[in-house]
Design an enzyme around this catalytic site. Structure first.
Site, PDB file in Angstrom:
ATOM      1  N   CYS A 144       0.830  -1.214   0.000  1.00  0.00           N
ATOM      2  CA  CYS A 144       0.000   0.000   0.000  1.00  0.00           C
ATOM      3  C   CYS A 144       0.860   1.258   0.000  1.00  0.00           C
ATOM      4  O   CYS A 144       0.656   2.163  -0.806  1.00  0.00           O
ATOM      5  CB  CYS A 144      -0.930  -0.021   1.212  1.00  0.00           C
ATOM      6  SG  CYS A 144      -1.925   1.459   1.351  1.00  0.00           S
TER       7      CYS A 144
ATOM      8  N   CYS B  26      -1.586   1.768  -2.967  1.00  0.00           N
ATOM      9  CA  CYS B  26      -2.553   2.866  -2.757  1.00  0.00           C
ATOM     10  C   CYS B  26      -1.934   4.265  -2.762  1.00  0.00           C
ATOM     11  O   CYS B  26      -2.427   5.164  -3.447  1.00  0.00           O
ATOM     12  CB  CYS B  26      -3.264   2.711  -1.416  1.00  0.00           C
ATOM     13  SG  CYS B  26      -3.344   1.069  -0.727  1.00  0.00           S
TER      14      CYS B  26
ATOM     15  N   LYS C 249       0.015   5.405  -5.980  1.00  0.00           N
ATOM     16  CA  LYS C 249      -1.031   5.428  -7.016  1.00  0.00           C
ATOM     17  C   LYS C 249      -1.905   6.679  -6.883  1.00  0.00           C
ATOM     18  O   LYS C 249      -2.149   7.392  -7.849  1.00  0.00           O
ATOM     19  CB  LYS C 249      -1.859   4.142  -6.875  1.00  0.00           C
ATOM     20  CG  LYS C 249      -3.057   3.960  -7.738  1.00  0.00           C
ATOM     21  CD  LYS C 249      -4.353   4.430  -7.205  1.00  0.00           C
ATOM     22  CE  LYS C 249      -4.895   3.942  -5.913  1.00  0.00           C
ATOM     23  NZ  LYS C 249      -5.607   2.708  -5.889  1.00  0.00           N
TER      24      LYS C 249
ATOM     25  N   TYR D 288      -9.543  -2.671 -11.180  1.00  0.00           N
ATOM     26  CA  TYR D 288      -9.318  -1.298 -10.724  1.00  0.00           C
ATOM     27  C   TYR D 288      -7.890  -0.813 -10.977  1.00  0.00           C
ATOM     28  O   TYR D 288      -7.695   0.343 -11.367  1.00  0.00           O
ATOM     29  CB  TYR D 288      -9.753  -1.136  -9.261  1.00  0.00           C
ATOM     30  CG  TYR D 288      -8.785  -1.587  -8.194  1.00  0.00           C
ATOM     31  CD1 TYR D 288      -7.916  -0.691  -7.582  1.00  0.00           C
ATOM     32  CD2 TYR D 288      -8.746  -2.914  -7.768  1.00  0.00           C
ATOM     33  CE1 TYR D 288      -7.039  -1.092  -6.584  1.00  0.00           C
ATOM     34  CE2 TYR D 288      -7.883  -3.328  -6.769  1.00  0.00           C
ATOM     35  CZ  TYR D 288      -7.021  -2.413  -6.189  1.00  0.00           C
ATOM     36  OH  TYR D 288      -6.152  -2.811  -5.201  1.00  0.00           O
TER      37      TYR D 288
ATOM     38  N   GLU E 207      -7.085   2.454 -13.179  1.00  0.00           N
ATOM     39  CA  GLU E 207      -6.463   3.602 -12.517  1.00  0.00           C
ATOM     40  C   GLU E 207      -5.216   4.036 -13.290  1.00  0.00           C
ATOM     41  O   GLU E 207      -4.998   5.228 -13.516  1.00  0.00           O
ATOM     42  CB  GLU E 207      -6.111   3.235 -11.073  1.00  0.00           C
ATOM     43  CG  GLU E 207      -7.361   3.085 -10.220  1.00  0.00           C
ATOM     44  CD  GLU E 207      -7.117   2.578  -8.805  1.00  0.00           C
ATOM     45  OE1 GLU E 207      -8.032   2.692  -7.991  1.00  0.00           O
ATOM     46  OE2 GLU E 207      -6.013   2.068  -8.518  1.00  0.00           O
TER      47      GLU E 207
ATOM     48  N   HIS F 179     -26.858  21.951  -0.415  1.00  0.00           N
ATOM     49  CA  HIS F 179     -26.934  22.527  -1.747  1.00  0.00           C
ATOM     50  C   HIS F 179     -25.894  23.623  -1.935  1.00  0.00           C
ATOM     51  O   HIS F 179     -25.660  24.378  -1.001  1.00  0.00           O
ATOM     52  CB  HIS F 179     -28.349  23.081  -1.940  1.00  0.00           C
ATOM     53  CG  HIS F 179     -28.605  23.583  -3.312  1.00  0.00           C
ATOM     54  ND1 HIS F 179     -28.756  22.742  -4.399  1.00  0.00           N
ATOM     55  CD2 HIS F 179     -28.718  24.854  -3.774  1.00  0.00           C
ATOM     56  CE1 HIS F 179     -28.970  23.479  -5.479  1.00  0.00           C
ATOM     57  NE2 HIS F 179     -28.948  24.759  -5.132  1.00  0.00           N
TER      58      HIS F 179
ATOM     59  N   GLU G 117     -26.078  15.728  -2.975  1.00  0.00           N
ATOM     60  CA  GLU G 117     -27.448  15.966  -2.514  1.00  0.00           C
ATOM     61  C   GLU G 117     -28.449  15.098  -3.273  1.00  0.00           C
ATOM     62  O   GLU G 117     -29.552  14.818  -2.789  1.00  0.00           O
ATOM     63  CB  GLU G 117     -27.823  17.451  -2.607  1.00  0.00           C
ATOM     64  CG  GLU G 117     -27.946  18.009  -4.010  1.00  0.00           C
ATOM     65  CD  GLU G 117     -28.273  19.512  -4.011  1.00  0.00           C
ATOM     66  OE1 GLU G 117     -29.266  19.906  -3.400  1.00  0.00           O
ATOM     67  OE2 GLU G 117     -27.498  20.281  -4.629  1.00  0.00           O
TER      68      GLU G 117
HETATM   69  C1  LIG Z   1      -1.244  -0.728  -7.526  1.00  0.00           C
HETATM   70  C2  LIG Z   1      -2.046  -1.049  -6.291  1.00  0.00           C
HETATM   71  C3  LIG Z   1      -2.974  -0.138  -5.835  1.00  0.00           C
HETATM   72  C4  LIG Z   1      -3.711  -0.413  -4.699  1.00  0.00           C
HETATM   73  N1  LIG Z   1      -4.639   0.511  -4.296  1.00  0.00           N
HETATM   74  C5  LIG Z   1      -5.378   0.278  -3.193  1.00  0.00           C
HETATM   75  C6  LIG Z   1      -6.315   1.246  -2.740  1.00  0.00           C
HETATM   76  O1  LIG Z   1      -6.499   2.302  -3.343  1.00  0.00           O
HETATM   77  N2  LIG Z   1      -7.010   0.966  -1.604  1.00  0.00           N
HETATM   78  C7  LIG Z   1      -6.834  -0.195  -0.899  1.00  0.00           C
HETATM   79  O2  LIG Z   1      -7.487  -0.381   0.135  1.00  0.00           O
HETATM   80  N3  LIG Z   1      -5.958  -1.140  -1.328  1.00  0.00           N
HETATM   81  C8  LIG Z   1      -5.236  -0.921  -2.449  1.00  0.00           C
HETATM   82  N4  LIG Z   1      -4.316  -1.869  -2.867  1.00  0.00           N
HETATM   83  C9  LIG Z   1      -4.221  -3.132  -2.115  1.00  0.00           C
HETATM   84  C10 LIG Z   1      -3.376  -2.966  -0.864  1.00  0.00           C
HETATM   85  O3  LIG Z   1      -2.108  -2.463  -1.206  1.00  0.00           O
HETATM   86  C11 LIG Z   1      -3.248  -4.311  -0.156  1.00  0.00           C
HETATM   87  O4  LIG Z   1      -4.530  -4.837   0.084  1.00  0.00           O
HETATM   88  C12 LIG Z   1      -2.518  -4.182   1.176  1.00  0.00           C
HETATM   89  O5  LIG Z   1      -1.238  -3.634   1.003  1.00  0.00           O
HETATM   90  C13 LIG Z   1      -2.423  -5.562   1.841  1.00  0.00           C
HETATM   91  O6  LIG Z   1      -1.668  -5.477   3.025  1.00  0.00           O
HETATM   92  P1  LIG Z   1      -0.906  -6.751   3.580  1.00  0.00           P
HETATM   93  O7  LIG Z   1      -0.391  -6.348   4.915  1.00  0.00           O
HETATM   94  O8  LIG Z   1      -1.765  -7.933   3.486  1.00  0.00           O
HETATM   95  O9  LIG Z   1       0.295  -7.007   2.580  1.00  0.00           O
HETATM   96  P2  LIG Z   1       1.397  -6.047   1.949  1.00  0.00           P
HETATM   97  O10 LIG Z   1       1.082  -4.616   2.165  1.00  0.00           O
HETATM   98  O11 LIG Z   1       1.579  -6.520   0.561  1.00  0.00           O
HETATM   99  O12 LIG Z   1       2.688  -6.358   2.816  1.00  0.00           O
HETATM  100  C14 LIG Z   1       3.344  -7.589   2.748  1.00  0.00           C
HETATM  101  C15 LIG Z   1       4.808  -7.365   3.026  1.00  0.00           C
HETATM  102  O13 LIG Z   1       5.425  -8.610   3.285  1.00  0.00           O
HETATM  103  C16 LIG Z   1       6.742  -8.587   2.764  1.00  0.00           C
HETATM  104  N5  LIG Z   1       7.166  -9.990   2.647  1.00  0.00           N
HETATM  105  C17 LIG Z   1       6.637 -10.941   1.835  1.00  0.00           C
HETATM  106  N6  LIG Z   1       7.224 -12.134   2.067  1.00  0.00           N
HETATM  107  C18 LIG Z   1       8.135 -11.929   3.049  1.00  0.00           C
HETATM  108  C19 LIG Z   1       9.046 -12.795   3.742  1.00  0.00           C
HETATM  109  N7  LIG Z   1       9.093 -14.083   3.487  1.00  0.00           N
HETATM  110  N8  LIG Z   1       9.846 -12.239   4.681  1.00  0.00           N
HETATM  111  C20 LIG Z   1       9.806 -10.911   4.971  1.00  0.00           C
HETATM  112  N9  LIG Z   1       8.953 -10.075   4.357  1.00  0.00           N
HETATM  113  C21 LIG Z   1       8.119 -10.564   3.413  1.00  0.00           C
HETATM  114  C22 LIG Z   1       6.591  -7.832   1.467  1.00  0.00           C
HETATM  115  O14 LIG Z   1       7.810  -7.296   1.043  1.00  0.00           O
HETATM  116  C23 LIG Z   1       5.570  -6.768   1.853  1.00  0.00           C
HETATM  117  O15 LIG Z   1       6.202  -5.573   2.261  1.00  0.00           O
HETATM  118  C24 LIG Z   1      -3.531  -1.615  -3.991  1.00  0.00           C
HETATM  119  C25 LIG Z   1      -2.586  -2.557  -4.450  1.00  0.00           C
HETATM  120  C26 LIG Z   1      -1.847  -2.262  -5.583  1.00  0.00           C
HETATM  121  C27 LIG Z   1      -0.839  -3.264  -6.062  1.00  0.00           C
END
Ligand SMILES: Cc1cc2nc3c(=O)[nH]c(=O)nc-3n(C[C@H](O)[C@H](O)[C@H](O)COP(=O)(O)OP(=O)(O)OC[C@H]3O[C@@H](n4cnc5c(N)ncnc54)[C@H](O)[C@@H]3O)c2cc1C
Length: 462
Positions: free
Chosen positions: A43, A48, A51, A179, A183, A438, A443
């Protein structure tokens, strides 16, 4: 001596992992978080936040174009992609620092390394060091999925690379109808690229309300974005700096970049899940969890995108928080995944909450639709050819508002507030009893008096 090195080991410093680590630590747990790339996760680093910054930047073009009707004359405009990327990188680095500090401030340890599971209570770090943990939280998120291995797939970029391109492509082909694809289509078009969207289905934004899908497509096409549906990219050739995308319908398109945004897969590979016996959900390929986000192993939990439930930041955050409260805070809580508002930051933007018309008609015997599309006040002077869509889906039996769908400027901001009412099970009468504000576009949500359609299912009709 303590039985384990830490009470909680979080794999992944993204939205969900960071929240879980912070809350668990404030409940008194000894916590370590491993992050192999950059703190903040998808994110913050490549989702997010960057973006949205790009969307805001590209939308300025619309403001410039609209200015003339209001008396402004802006003789010459120019745009510098490198400045945009550099300033975005600066802001992302600032946020990354804040994410690290916030975790460390509550006493948790950040380990800048990859971690894999060795057994149900042991993690192995990239340097070979082992850490034992009473609980393990898998919060590894997801990654772009390019689909089948077609010829030339190595030339394709994902959203990850799109944030770091050296130059703005003059022409870009984007495959995908979800999306992220839309976007980026809006982003590149706003900055001046010639954009072609390729989508295999019959219309973009699968799963959204049909009126939203039609409206967004028409609005994007009016802005000059080409949207080709019912076909896929089957082969990509590179000639110098140019790419040719060959499509399944026999045609081909030349461009300076080819981007795929056709889906993301949960990051479960090479994590050592099999070493601990953590099961995968066969329906979606994510880690299988119960309502408490517990995996098939008693002391291992998983949250966020890696479970492939609802891949959104606020969902990952709430799941992480609920996990920490349940396991370390003596406050057992399950996440209620119903009625999650979502946005598409396309241009125009989409805000949606609750059921689509199709979903409501499948579940309820009487469904009333209130729908309006109108020219926004700004367009009357700017001359822009654009219309806003607002739609309420109402249970005709109880009068409850089941869904709200908006396409237009500020749709996401509006839907966040509407989502409170929908979550509280507000009725259409509650909406009607609310004073209009308004002049606003929103609205319309409290002034639509007469249904534009009433659907009564046969069995319920007599
Ligand atoms: C282009 C794009 C736009 C988005 N826009 C939106 C939006 O507008 N609104 C919204 O709500 N969501 C949006 N999302 C989705 C959102 O980013 C994810 O839902 C959110 O980041 C999920 O969080 P998470 O904690 O599950 O995983 P992540 O945020 O993906 O974090 C996982 C982390 O784990 C790390 N990792 C993985 N494996 C290992 C390992 N073995 N050891 C150590 N570290 C590791 C990765 O490097 C990463 O940093 C978007 C996604 C993308 C790709």
């Amino acid at each position: 001596m303590a039985e384990f090195d830490v009470d909680l080991f979080v794999i992944g410093g993204g939205s969900g992992g960071v929240r879980a680590a912070r809350i668990a630590a404030t409940h008194g747990a000894k916590v370590a978080v491993a992050e192999e790339y950059r703190m903040g996760g998808t994110c913050v680093i490549r989702g997010c936040v960057p973006k949205k910054l790009f969307v805001i930047g590209s939308h300025i073009r619309h403001e410039i174009e609209d200015a003339e009707g209001f008396g402004w004359s802006i003789p010459q405009v120019s745009f510098d992609w490198k400045t945009l990327v550099a300033n975005k990188d600066k802001e992302i680095a600032r946020l990354e620092g804040i994410y690290t500090t916030n975790v460390e401030r509550v006493g948790a340890t950040v380990l800048k390394t990859r971690a894999v599971i060795e057994d149900p209570h042991t993690l192995r770090l990239a340097n070979g060091k082992k850490v034992t943990a009473r609980y393990i939280l898998i919060a590894t998120g997801g990654a772009p999925n390019h689909g089948p291995d077609i010829p030339g797939i190595e030339h394709v970029i994902s959203s990850n690379e799109a944030f770091h391109l050296e130059t703005l492509p003059k022409r870009i082909v984007i495959q995908g109808g979800g999306y992220i694809a839309l976007e980026f289509a809006g982003i590149f078009a706003g900055f001046g690229s010639d954009v072609t969207v390729i989508y295999r289905g019959d219309n973009i934004l699968r799963g959204f309300d049909e009126d939203v899908r039609t409206h967004v497509r028409a609005e994007m096409e009016k802005q000059g974005i080409t949207i080709l549906t019912g076909c896929t990219v089957s082969r990509i050739e590179k000639h110098g700096a140019e790419f040719t995308s060959h499509l399944s319908n026999g045609s081909s398109i030349a461009s300076d970049q080819v981007m795929f945004a056709i889906g993301r897969h949960p990051a479960v590979a090479n994590l050592g899940l099999e070493n601990a016996g953590v099961a995968i959900n066969p329906r979606n390929g994510g880690i299988a969890v119960d309502g408490w986000s517990k995996t098939s192993v008693e002391n291992i939990y998983a949250i966020g995108d890696v479970t492939h439930r609802f891949n959104l930041t606020p969902v990952a955050i709430r799941e992480g928080h609920a996990f920490a409260d349940t396991v370390f805070g003596k406050r057992p809580i399950q996440v209620d995944h119903a009625t999650i508002p979502t946005a598409v930051f396309s241009q125009p933007e989409v805000g949606t909450v609750g059921l689509t018309e199709t979903e409501a008609r499948a579940q309820f015997s009487r469904v009333d639709i209130y729908k309006t599309d109108f020219r926004p006040i700004k367009a009357t002077m700017s001359g822009r050819d654009t219309r806003i869509l607002m739609k309420l889906v109402v249970d005709g039996t109880t009068d409850r508002v089941l869904g709200c769908h908006i396409v237009g400027d500020a749709a996401a901001e509006i839907i966040q507030a509407v989502a409170i009412a929908v979550k509280m099970k507000a009725t259409k009468a509650d909406f009607d009893a609310t004073f209009a504000l308004h002049p606003t576009a929103a609205e319309e949500l409290v002034t639509m008096r007469t249904p534009t359609a009433r659907h009564v299912r046969e069995a319920a009709a007599e």
